[in-house]
Design a protein around this motif. Structure first.
Motif, PDB file in Angstrom:
ATOM      1  N   ARG A 116      -6.471 -17.271  -3.285  1.00  0.00           N
ATOM      2  CA  ARG A 116      -5.026 -17.063  -3.336  1.00  0.00           C
ATOM      3  C   ARG A 116      -4.655 -15.606  -3.080  1.00  0.00           C
ATOM      4  NH1 ARG A 116      -2.269 -21.006  -7.896  1.00  0.00           N
ATOM      5  NH2 ARG A 116      -3.246 -22.932  -7.197  1.00  0.00           N
ATOM      6  N   ILE A 117      -5.503 -14.893  -2.392  1.00  0.00           N
ATOM      7  CA  ILE A 117      -5.196 -13.533  -1.987  1.00  0.00           C
ATOM      8  C   ILE A 117      -4.617 -13.566  -0.578  1.00  0.00           C
ATOM      9  CG2 ILE A 117      -6.171 -11.283  -1.385  1.00  0.00           C
ATOM     10  CD1 ILE A 117      -8.106 -11.630  -3.697  1.00  0.00           C
ATOM     11  N   VAL A 118      -3.500 -12.889  -0.425  1.00  0.00           N
ATOM     12  CA  VAL A 118      -2.805 -12.833   0.857  1.00  0.00           C
ATOM     13  C   VAL A 118      -3.099 -11.484   1.515  1.00  0.00           C
ATOM     14  CG1 VAL A 118      -0.558 -12.884   2.005  1.00  0.00           C
ATOM     15  CG2 VAL A 118      -0.983 -14.337   0.004  1.00  0.00           C
ATOM     16  N   THR A 119      -3.517 -11.513   2.760  1.00  0.00           N
ATOM     17  CA  THR A 119      -3.730 -10.299   3.529  1.00  0.00           C
ATOM     18  C   THR A 119      -2.890 -10.366   4.795  1.00  0.00           C
ATOM     19  OG1 THR A 119      -5.652 -11.293   4.617  1.00  0.00           O
ATOM     20  CG2 THR A 119      -6.070  -9.933   2.669  1.00  0.00           C
ATOM     21  N   GLY A 120      -2.548  -9.220   5.323  1.00  0.00           N
ATOM     22  CA  GLY A 120      -1.755  -9.178   6.532  1.00  0.00           C
ATOM     23  C   GLY A 120      -1.261  -7.782   6.798  1.00  0.00           C
ATOM     24  N   SER A 121      -0.175  -7.672   7.514  1.00  0.00           N
ATOM     25  CA  SER A 121       0.377  -6.358   7.837  1.00  0.00           C
ATOM     26  C   SER A 121       1.865  -6.484   8.122  1.00  0.00           C
ATOM     27  CB  SER A 121      -0.327  -5.746   9.053  1.00  0.00           C
ATOM     28  OG  SER A 121      -0.094  -6.541  10.202  1.00  0.00           O
ATOM     29  N   GLN A 122       2.554  -5.377   7.937  1.00  0.00           N
ATOM     30  CA  GLN A 122       3.959  -5.271   8.305  1.00  0.00           C
ATOM     31  C   GLN A 122       4.081  -4.229   9.411  1.00  0.00           C
ATOM     32  OE1 GLN A 122       5.990  -4.369   4.638  1.00  0.00           O
ATOM     33  NE2 GLN A 122       5.931  -6.486   3.911  1.00  0.00           N
ATOM     34  N   SER A 123       4.882  -4.542  10.405  1.00  0.00           N
ATOM     35  CA  SER A 123       5.059  -3.655  11.548  1.00  0.00           C
ATOM     36  C   SER A 123       6.453  -3.033  11.511  1.00  0.00           C
ATOM     37  CB  SER A 123       4.873  -4.438  12.857  1.00  0.00           C
ATOM     38  OG  SER A 123       5.195  -3.645  13.978  1.00  0.00           O
ATOM     39  N   TYR A 124       6.524  -1.708  11.635  1.00  0.00           N
ATOM     40  CA  TYR A 124       7.778  -0.968  11.626  1.00  0.00           C
ATOM     41  C   TYR A 124       7.902  -0.258  12.973  1.00  0.00           C
ATOM     42  CZ  TYR A 124       7.385  -1.647   6.567  1.00  0.00           C
ATOM     43  OH  TYR A 124       7.255  -2.190   5.321  1.00  0.00           O
ATOM     44  N   VAL A 125       8.802  -0.730  13.800  1.00  0.00           N
ATOM     45  CA  VAL A 125       8.987  -0.162  15.134  1.00  0.00           C
ATOM     46  C   VAL A 125      10.316   0.586  15.167  1.00  0.00           C
ATOM     47  CG1 VAL A 125       9.222  -0.626  17.595  1.00  0.00           C
ATOM     48  CG2 VAL A 125       7.622  -1.980  16.216  1.00  0.00           C
ATOM     49  N   PHE A 126      10.242   1.886  15.399  1.00  0.00           N
ATOM     50  CA  PHE A 126      11.422   2.734  15.482  1.00  0.00           C
ATOM     51  C   PHE A 126      11.749   2.952  16.960  1.00  0.00           C
ATOM     52  CE2 PHE A 126       9.253   3.599  11.563  1.00  0.00           C
ATOM     53  CZ  PHE A 126      10.247   3.799  10.623  1.00  0.00           C
TER      54      PHE A 126
END
Length: 354
Positions: free
Chosen positions: A282-292
């Motif tokens: 039940r561990i969630v892994t991933g990423s968030q992308s911030y595009v300026f």
């Protein structure tokens, strides 16, 4: 990991092994033994009884011990009687060590300056204001971030202090409070290890932030700090995800978190995320992308690794109990609805000293 109980005590909540055998033949090979205990769940029944069959079925085993720290059997393994002639509980003093880590599940320092642009909900403000008004002071919000909730309470004349490990998030909190003419008492500290020399009438962890404390031993450390800082008649409130509701969007698909305009620079910000849920841990892994960007031109990009634990509320309660906190009230939403394991979007628990 918790303190290893002395030899000879009741180990019905610890590692299981058949007498004269170091491992169950049917045990999943990647999980040779479990070295984590949850007394509130497993002390209820004896090993091998009709209410608690031997842990040889993977589904049954995971149901009770999901998220546990794992270790490998070794020749140094010790045993202790459990009250049943066919079973013994085992633990390895060398292998059973804390799996807590200083690694940040999400490094919010990287995005503190834009966090309030994409996390601007007010769905929970009235709930926390009501909790704060019904509780005695002083009050402390742990893992307070940029102060979305605490500043709203301060605006209502409700005194509250804040604690967070991210200096950048606290800098935003402090700046926002000053702009509003508010005084904020803030502590830059790790929720797992701090000393404020004060007893609080209310401590709360809001917005499911406990999920970012991924390791169960670290959660236990947090809850022990809560207990140390809670007044005798004080209350602790915690908000967590309810796994059946939160699982949506955790299958690797792209999640659009919106387009935003930075007031200071006029730049455009587009935030997206991808998240993968491991159903066993039940561990969630991933990423968030911030595009300026500025019009069609991309200016810079931040890729923020994300990791959090979609812990079962029952296991969360077990850790709270192990820390000396007893749940007295459960809610399933910020409108005060009673918690339903299958349908509630959230799990909100009120605790007092055991």
């Amino acid at each position: 990991m918790g303190v290893i109980p002395p030899e000879g005590e009741d180990f019905s909540h610890a590692t299981f092994a058949k007498k004269r055998e170091w491992q169950f033949p049917q045990f999943p090979p990647q999980y040779p033994t479990v070295a984590r205990h949850y007394p509130p769940i497993l002390r209820k029944c004896q090993v091998g009884s009709e209410n608690n069959p031997p842990f040889v079925d993977e589904t049954y085993w995971r149901k009770y011990l999901e998220g546990c720290t794992l270790c490998t059997m070794s020749s140094t393994m010790k045993t202790a009687p459990c009250g049943n002639g066919d079973w013994t509980m085992t633990y390895d003093p060398e292998s059973v060590k804390s799996q807590g880590t200083d690694e940040r599940a999400i490094d919010f320092d990287q995005v503190a300056h834009v966090y309030d642009l994409y996390v601007s909900t007010s769905i929970d403000i009235d709930f926390w204001a009501d909790v704060a008004c019904r509780s005695g002071g002083p009050r402390l919000e742990m893992m307070c971030g940029t102060g979305r909730i605490s500043i709203a309470l301060l605006r209502q004349g409700i005194a509250v202090e804040g604690l967070d490990y991210s200096r950048a998030m606290l800098d935003v909190f402090r700046s926002r409070a000053a702009q509003a003419g508010l005084q904020a008492v803030l502590y830059h500290a790790d929720a797992r290890d701090f000393e404020l020399n004060k007893a609080y009438g209310l401590i709360f962890i809001a917005f499911h932030s406990i999920a970012e404390v991924v390791d169960n031993e670290d959660k236990l450390r947090v809850f022990r700090q809560v207990r140390r800082h809670l007044a005798e008649e004080g209350v602790f409130w915690i908000s967590a995800h309810n796994p059946p509701a939160r699982r949506q969007g955790l299958d690797g698909r792209l999640v659009d978190m919106g387009h935003h305009r930075l007031p200071a620079t006029g730049e455009d910000l587009h935030v997206t995320g991808r998240y993968h849920l491991d159903p066993s841990s039940r561990i969630v892994t991933g990423s968030q992308s911030y595009v300026f960007s500025n019009g069609e031109k991309q200016l810079r990009h931040i890729d923020l690794p994300v990791r959090f634990h979609l812990i079962d509320p029952g296991m969360l309660e077990a850790l709270l109990a192990e820390a000396g906190l007893v749940v007295t009230e459960r809610r399933g939403n910020y409108d005060g609805a009673i918690y339903s394991p299958k349908t509630s979007p959230f799990f909100l628990a009120c605790c007092k000293l055991a």
